[in-house]
Design a protein around this motif. Structure first.
Motif, mmCIF file in Angstrom:
data_model
loop_
_atom_site.group_PDB
_atom_site.id
_atom_site.type_symbol
_atom_site.label_atom_id
_atom_site.label_comp_id
_atom_site.label_asym_id
_atom_site.label_seq_id
_atom_site.Cartn_x
_atom_site.Cartn_y
_atom_site.Cartn_z
ATOM 1 N N LYS A 1 -0.536 -3.943 -1.514
ATOM 2 C CA LYS A 1 -1.274 -2.872 -0.831
ATOM 3 C C LYS A 1 -0.359 -1.815 -0.198
ATOM 4 O O LYS A 1 -0.781 -0.676 -0.016
ATOM 5 C CB LYS A 1 -2.179 -3.468 0.252
ATOM 6 N N VAL A 2 0.882 -2.197 0.125
ATOM 7 C CA VAL A 2 1.738 -1.293 0.902
ATOM 8 C C VAL A 2 3.039 -0.949 0.182
ATOM 9 O O VAL A 2 3.442 0.218 0.135
ATOM 10 C CB VAL A 2 2.072 -1.922 2.284
ATOM 11 N N VAL A 3 3.688 -1.950 -0.407
ATOM 12 C CA VAL A 3 5.038 -1.748 -0.939
ATOM 13 C C VAL A 3 5.023 -1.233 -2.379
ATOM 14 O O VAL A 3 5.626 -0.189 -2.678
ATOM 15 C CB VAL A 3 5.852 -3.064 -0.853
ATOM 16 N N TYR A 4 4.350 -1.934 -3.277
ATOM 17 C CA TYR A 4 4.350 -1.535 -4.683
ATOM 18 C C TYR A 4 3.813 -0.116 -4.914
ATOM 19 O O TYR A 4 4.299 0.594 -5.812
ATOM 20 C CB TYR A 4 3.560 -2.534 -5.526
ATOM 21 N N PRO A 5 2.809 0.352 -4.140
ATOM 22 C CA PRO A 5 2.358 1.732 -4.343
ATOM 23 C C PRO A 5 3.435 2.788 -4.108
ATOM 24 O O PRO A 5 3.270 3.941 -4.511
ATOM 25 C CB PRO A 5 1.221 1.877 -3.322
ATOM 26 N N LEU A 6 4.540 2.414 -3.446
ATOM 27 C CA LEU A 6 5.646 3.358 -3.235
ATOM 28 C C LEU A 6 6.574 3.437 -4.440
ATOM 29 O O LEU A 6 7.472 4.278 -4.466
ATOM 30 C CB LEU A 6 6.455 2.926 -2.002
#
Length: 426
Positions: free
Chosen positions: A397-402
């Motif tokens: 939800k937070v890291v991979y989308p970057l």
């Protein structure tokens, strides 16, 4: 009995000396008893993402990267796993280094524990991880087996670089080498650490004075140079997929350095009334400090803050503790920035892991190491599964989308909604 200041300081120094000797003795014992994770059977197949037939073939072709339990049963420790991944060309790596931080003004919310176990979890997945201990208390360093100012010196931390004036830091001839010399190994080949020093506690004064001198024109460079000093130092460190910062319990200039250096920020948010109130107060104070910076620091309004998420911690389902009520309140307050899965209290497991100077992912569920620390397999299983679930939620939800290369994977996995509106969420 009351003592004068000289006598009191002498008492403290004597206690510190005894404590340091005790820590050294315990460390030697723990190194002998420390667990080494053995991946075997289905766990090995899952970690590598291959079939039993592929593992059998690799074991015949490259027996040196496996260990044996008996005549036929093979296993790999975390460092051997990385060798096997290289052979399979299945190494995990990011297209860019991501910097994450774990921060909260409130003590006792497992901030350092969360940082250390997240780093170990990523390392077990095959990523190259650098931990940086920014808290003068040095808990992250201690968890890694290093006692600040005993096993390390001030020069092993970032203290003397951060208290160098920004204009002098920029022209430092061998800054990369200076940083490389501070990086220490851990028990995992692909997880390193830059330890803390007690002198980090003095940095706040220096950074605040330097920023003030920039604002009033005494120094001829912008105040953003001070706020982004840690970001600049990290940009000079190569070879890591993740850099994880253990934050300091403050809202001052050092904490703001950690904030601006981060691509994502995890706030452990306790499911206990008074601790939750302290966390909300921390966010209010941090918001006020950043608002003040916006007013006095030109250009800061165009900077992107980190993606921020709140992880409910210190959760249990005992009806009299009201934890579920507070977890729901946390979810309501922080909405999409709140992780659904709380970290349950696993005090026995966390205490055993910290005593062993290992993460919870370094224990086998059935081996002598469990007996050394009075654990049973079910306790460990529940803790590992809980932390895995939380960390996977944070990653998806937070890291991979970057990471641009994770885009198609996230869409296929049903996390496409997190690809928009992730960057810059505060």
């Amino acid at each position: 009995m009351r003592l004068n200041l000289k006598e009191l300081c002498g008492k403290w120094q004597g206690a510190v000396s005894v404590g340091q000797k005790l820590f050294s003795a315990l460390r030697e014992r723990n190194e002998r008893l420390a667990p080494t994770r053995h991946y075997t059977g289905k766990a090995l197949e899952k970690a590598l993402g291959v079939s039993p037939a592929t593992i059998s073939r690799l074991a015949k072709e490259h027996p040196e990267v496996f260990s044996s339990l008996g005549a036929t049963r093979r296993y790999a420790d975390p460092n051997q796993l990385n060798e096997i991944r290289r052979l399979l060309k299945k190494e995990e790596s990011n297209s860019k280094t991501l910097v994450g931080s774990v921060s909260n003004y409130k003590g006792g919310v497992h901030k350092s524990t969360l940082t250390y176990n997240l780093g170990a979890y990523l390392a077990h997945k095959g990523y190259k991880v650098l931990l940086i201990d920014m808290d003068a208390q040095g808990t992250l360093s201690l968890l890694s087996g290093l006692m600040p100012d005993v096993d390390t010196s001030v020069e092993d931390s970032l203290t003397d670089l951060l208290d160098t004036r920004s204009d002098a830091l920029i022209v430092e001839e061998d800054l990369e080498g200076e940083l490389l010399n501070r990086i220490k190994s851990t028990h995992l080949d692909n997880m390193d650490i830059i330890p803390a020093a007690m002198s980090l506690s003095k940095l706040e004064t220096f950074l605040s004075v330097e920023k003030f001198m920039c604002a009033n024109g005494t120094l001829d460079y912008p105040a953003t140079h001070v706020l982004f000093k840690l970001r600049y130092l990290i940009s000079k460190i190569d070879g890591y997929d993740f850099v994880l910062l253990d934050g300091t319990p403050s809202v001052g200039t050092l904490n703001q350095n950690i904030f601006w250096a981060s691509d994502f920020q995890i706030v452990p948010t306790p499911c206990i009334g008074t601790d939750l109130a302290s966390t909300v107060q921390y966010l209010a104070l941090l918001g006020e400090a950043l608002d003040e910076e916006l007013e006095v620091t030109p250009g800061l309004e165009y900077e992107m803050g980190p993606s921020q998420c709140h992880v409910p911690v210190k959760y249990n389902n005992k009806p009299n503790d009201n934890c579920e009520m507070y977890r729901q309140a946390i979810t309501t307050m922080f909405a999409e920035n709140c992780m659904h899965t709380p970290i349950v209290e696993h005090e026995r497991v966390i205490q055993a892991a910290s005593t062993a100077r290992r993460s919870i992912f370094d224990f086998n569920r059935t081996n002598d190491a469990l007996l050394n620390y009075a654990l049973n397999p079910n306790q460990l299983k529940k803790a590992v599964e809980n932390y895995e679930e939380v960390f996977e939620e944070v990653l998806h939800k937070v890291v991979y989308p970057l990471l641009p290369e994770k885009r198609e994977y996230l869409i296929q996995a049903g996390f496409g909604e997190y690809l928009t509106g992730t960057e810059g969420v505060v």
